[in-house]
Design a protein around this motif. Structure first.
Motif, PDB file in Angstrom:
ATOM      1  N   UNK A 129     -33.161   9.562  11.671  1.00  0.00           N
ATOM      2  CA  UNK A 129     -31.706   9.548  11.470  1.00  0.00           C
ATOM      3  C   UNK A 129     -31.355   9.944  10.040  1.00  0.00           C
ATOM      4  N   UNK A 130     -32.200   9.533   9.084  1.00  0.00           N
ATOM      5  CA  UNK A 130     -31.935   9.892   7.676  1.00  0.00           C
ATOM      6  C   UNK A 130     -32.106  11.389   7.447  1.00  0.00           C
ATOM      7  N   UNK A 131     -33.094  11.972   8.109  1.00  0.00           N
ATOM      8  CA  UNK A 131     -33.277  13.420   7.974  1.00  0.00           C
ATOM      9  C   UNK A 131     -32.099  14.160   8.604  1.00  0.00           C
ATOM     10  N   UNK A 133     -29.095  12.978   8.870  1.00  0.00           N
ATOM     11  CA  UNK A 133     -27.917  12.747   8.019  1.00  0.00           C
ATOM     12  C   UNK A 133     -27.904  13.700   6.833  1.00  0.00           C
TER      13      UNK A 133
END
Lengths: 147, 362
Positions: A129-131, A133
């Motif tokens: 999810x961070x990638x 985002x």
């Protein structure tokens, strides 16, 4: 109702867990209980459905591989495993854990296997999810003319 | 006509042995593992799963290795394997609204709630060969940004609120399954979507492109394209409730198309839908365009005589395994068939000659 939700939770977790991690945790965590197969591990398929337009009537999208297994512990508890893919050992482990979660060993199994598995899987999801985002577009508007 | 012919076993065995050797290639080059294919040829794996109609990345990677990278051959292997699997049941429809999105873009709303997430895309690359990939390099690392997992609502929901787009009729009717009964026409939309999602990417792309070029043009915008993972839930009879049995990657495309309206209803946008296994966005967009074109009857549109509107043409030619099976069978021995044709053409020539001879004599 609460019990069913909890059981759904661990069966689903085991279905999606990486096979090697589950095997490693199972190896160290628990003594293998005595059991008999109610259904020996079996590889099969499930027809996955989607909905038209995401929300409408269902249609058949295609199949996925699933392996299932059911066991009865010598102490009487029955466990079921349904896991994604074609790993018979994983399906049997899932069924055994499902059965053990209905015994007094539940707390120990949760601490040794389910909790770390869940943490690892949540972490993997969060990493992804961070990638994602980082690829989110921040629009800005060029202001032209006098201010 | 087919006649059993004996002989050729030794030649066939030798051919297969040579195939195995050629598949391996130069033994001084390290052998590809199935895991390498699964992890590094992911989009090929996804295509094989989508058109093989079986979600199993390991099997798809194995099929690609076995087929020497011939994806239609790999799809054939997966389809053949699929028929050997007992079916445990059908899942509940996947909830794509709850997808964990790697990518989510809208070509219609810049400021869509949830944002425009590009994901690992080839878009905006310059399509220049990257010679660095030919050298062993360090593993690249993607940047990150902190995020709160929030809902990513479907774009069409916003249009829905104003009644600007058709709603999808909700139902829980059991859809017909073309793997269990022959595909008969007219097909309902469920059968069409099943057929399109497993259809050949090139064929569906060509059909979709034809609608853009004017053969039953339907003015599609990509309302939303999302790629990510969804949990799959199935009712388990022995438990008496539904549990998650896994998680799959999907690509979903919703198109927003030009209006339909009638005397009783004001104009509304219409929709096309694509949903495909894996990261397969070209296919999903194509599917949505062809789905929309095939809906002309229910929309009360004219039949323009376009190929993409012709259900029989599209559905009966979209399956690359059916197509290649029939196409490639003509290379197999037809000695007797051909012998009869040979006899026939000789006879016809002899007759024609006999007719012209007397004329020549006159």
């Amino acid at each position: 109702m609460h019990e069913i939700e909890e059981r759904k939770g661990w069966i689903g977790l085991l279905a999606k867990a990486p096979a090697d991690r589950l095997a490693a945790l199972w190896e160290t965590a628990a003594e293998r209980p005595g059991f008999t197969h109610l259904r020996a591990p079996e590889v099969g398929g499930a027809m996955v459905r989607g909905r038209m337009g995401g929300t409408g009537a269902p249609f058949n999208l295609g199949e996925m591989t699933v392996t299932r297994c059911s066991v009865r512990l010598d102490s009487g508890e029955v466990g079921h495993g349904y896991v994604q893919g074609r790993d018979k050992a994983k399906a049997e482990t899932a069924a055994l854990i499902d059965a053990l979660m209905q015994t007094r060993a539940a707390g120990a199994i949760r601490d040794a296997i389910l909790t770390p598995l869940k943490a690892e899987m949540t972490k993997a999801k969060a990493d992804r999810a961070e990638k994602a985002a980082a690829t989110k577009v921040d629009f800005f508007t060029m202001v032209r003319g006098e201010d | 006509m087919y006649v059993a012919v004996k002989g050729g076993e030794k030649a066939i065995d030798a051919a297969h042995a040579w195939l195995a050797e050629e598949r391996r290639g130069d033994v001084n080059v390290p052998e590809l593992s199935v895991e390498q294919i699964r992890e590094q040829m992911t989009l090929a794996v996804n295509r094989v799963m989508a058109e093989g109609s079986l979600y199993d990345p390991d099997l798809a990677a194995l099929a690609i290795k076995q087929s020497r990278g011939d994806l239609i051959e790999a799809i054939f292997l997966i389809r053949a394997y699929r028929t050997t699997l007992p079916r445990f049941g059908s899942t509940n429809p996947v909830d794509t609204e709850a997808m964990q999105c790697d990518r989510r873009i809208s070509a219609t709303f810049k400021d869509a709630p949830g944002g425009q997430i590009l994901g690992p895309t080839f878009d905006y690359t310059h399509r220049l060969l990257d010679f660095k990939l030919a050298a062993d390099g360090e593993a690249p690392e993607a940047p990150r940004r902190e995020t709160q997992a929030g809902p990513v609502p479907h774009i069409t929901d916003f249009l829905n609120k104003e009644g600007l787009i058709q709603t999808e009729a909700d139902s829980d009717e059991t859809p017909r399954d073309l793997t269990r009964e022959p595909l008969e026409l007219p097909a309902d939309r469920a059968l069409r979507l099943q057929s399109l999602t497993r259809g050949d990417e090139g064929f569906i792309l060509g059909m979709a492109y034809s609608t853009q070029r004017g053969y039953a043009r339907n003015h599609a915008f990509v309302g939303e394209l999302r790629i990510g993972t969804c949990a799959v839930e199935m009712d388990i009879p022995e438990l008496g409730f539904a549990v998650e049995i896994g998680e799959i990657e999907l690509t979903e495309c919703e198109t927003v198309n030009q209006f339909a309206g009638s005397k009783s209803e004001p104009p509304q946008f219409t929709r096309g839908y694509g949903l495909v296994f894996g990261q397969t966005e070209r296919k999903a967009i194509s599917m949505a365009l062809v789905d929309r074109a095939l809906r002309w009857k229910e929309m009360g549109e004219d039949n323009m005589g376009a190929p993409a509107q012709d259900e029989e043409f599209v559905l009966y030619h979209a399956d690359n395994i059916q197509a290649t099976g029939f196409l490639e069978h003509i290379k197999l021995p037809h000695y007797v068939d051909f012998q009869s044709e040979l006899e026939l053409v000789r006879k016809m020539r002899a007759e024609a000659q006999a007719q012209t001879m007397p004329e020549a004599a006159e």
